[in-house]
Design an enzyme around this catalytic site. Structure first.
Site, mmCIF file in Angstrom:
data_model
loop_
_atom_site.group_PDB
_atom_site.id
_atom_site.type_symbol
_atom_site.label_atom_id
_atom_site.label_comp_id
_atom_site.label_asym_id
_atom_site.label_seq_id
_atom_site.Cartn_x
_atom_site.Cartn_y
_atom_site.Cartn_z
ATOM 1 N N TRP A 253 0.834 -1.208 0.000
ATOM 2 C CA TRP A 253 0.000 0.000 0.000
ATOM 3 C C TRP A 253 0.864 1.252 0.000
ATOM 4 C CZ3 TRP A 253 -0.424 4.379 2.892
ATOM 5 C CH2 TRP A 253 -1.557 5.172 2.674
ATOM 6 N N TYR A 257 1.056 3.923 -3.031
ATOM 7 C CA TYR A 257 0.608 5.302 -2.807
ATOM 8 C C TYR A 257 1.693 6.281 -3.246
ATOM 9 C CZ TYR A 257 -1.511 9.360 -0.539
ATOM 10 O OH TYR A 257 -2.082 10.583 -0.294
ATOM 11 N N ASP A 273 -6.801 -0.697 0.350
ATOM 12 C CA ASP A 273 -7.131 0.577 0.976
ATOM 13 C C ASP A 273 -8.576 0.559 1.466
ATOM 14 O OD1 ASP A 273 -6.345 3.619 1.185
ATOM 15 O OD2 ASP A 273 -8.356 3.570 0.332
#
Length: 316
Positions: A253, A257, A273
């Site tokens: 994640w 990102y 997410d």
């Protein structure tokens, strides 16, 4: 297919540019006024300002109505921008401690607001997917918020692991207040975001976060300060992702990102997410069919912005 985004930093497109040198103590400062940044309409300015406003960290950035202002750390010294962001145009004022940094400051603004996107290509592709068609119609020209500093994005991503946007903003504000460099910038801004060098040398016990997360932040800062890899739009996202995942405390994640906002990767999707999962449920895709998500490629970053848009302000 027409290339929808330019990754070059040598062909910044602006209209009506007028640079005005102002007298000041050393180092010299330079400002620009009346700069209208070129972009292709439609442009969903409201969604972009909403995203940036909810994450604005006091001292380094602010949102006042349709105006977004922030400081920038550039090669020759500090800089700042103040952008009037409307659905019709983006007009800005730019300040830099050294005149040679002004052009890069303008490019930072373009990257931040995703002004090089081609909404006709992107919206046309995503509108063909029934679950996204309504959002595309309601939010034409939806952009993926970029950033002016890849290292800052990486810090934000680590700080934001498993906490709310407002919680992350509070912690980032403390980091800026403690470790950010004070500057005398215009637009009501007073700080630069802490540098990688500064955060690489901190005692993790002094950071306002769990020690494991603090170690991840300091280790990442050390890697960036050592130039093990670059966190900007010239970098290969796949290579950067491998480097990031090799660091302790950085998982998929966080790495993705960073690719989304720092590297400008147009094809990122964050399946784990919480907001994405809630958004997929909201649009009737609770089981997240992988084939459907794959069909949004090569614009999954934009598809994800539409998925996030399906949520109300309190749950994003």
């Amino acid at each position: 297919m027409t290339e929808p985004r330019s990754r070059s930093r040598t062909d910044t497109a602006v209209t009506g540019m007028r640079f005005t040198r102002v007298m000041a103590p050393a180092p010299a400062t330079s400002t620009s006024s009346g700069v209208t940044l070129s972009l292709t309409l439609p442009f969903d300015a409201e969604s972009l300002l909403d995203f940036l406003g909810r994450r604005a960290v006091p001292g380094i950035e602010r949102v006042d109505g349709s105006r977004y202002s922030r400081t920038v750390r550039l090669p020759s010294g500090p800089a700042a921008m103040s952008l009037e962001v409307t659905p019709e145009r983006v007009e800005g004022r730019f300040w830099a401690a050294h005149p040679r940094d002004l052009a890069q400051c303008l490019q930072c603004a373009r990257d931040l607001l995703d002004l090089d996107a081609d909404p006709a290509v992107i919206d046309g592709h995503l509108a063909a997917s029934p679950p996204l068609a309504r959002s595309v119609a309601d939010h034409p020209g939806l952009r993926v918020p970029g950033h002016v500093d890849g290292f800052e994005v990486a810090v934000r991503a680590i700080v934001g692991q498993q906490i709310s946007v407002s919680g992350a903003r509070t912690i980032l504000g403390r980091l800026v207040a403690t470790y950010g460099d004070p500057i005398a910038a215009p637009f009501g801004l007073t700080k630069l975001f802490p540098s990688a060098q500064r955060l690489a040398g901190v005692d993790v016990g002094d950071l306002p976060m769990p020690r494991s997360r603090g170690r991840a932040l300091a280790t990442m800062a050390e890697a960036v300060d050592s130039k093990d890899f670059a966190l900007d739009r010239t970098a290969d996202p796949a290579i950067v992702r491998r480097h990031l995942l090799a660091l302790p405390g950085i998982g998929p994640w966080t790495a993705d990102y960073i690719a989304l906002r720092a590297l400008g990767d147009p094809d990122v999707f964050l399946p784990t997410d919480l907001g994405v999962r809630q958004g997929l449920t909201r649009i009737g895709l609770a089981d997240q069919p992988s084939a459907l998500v794959e069909s949004w490629s090569p614009w999954r970053s934009y598809a994800m912005m539409h998925v996030w848009k399906s949520l109300d302000e309190q749950t994003r």
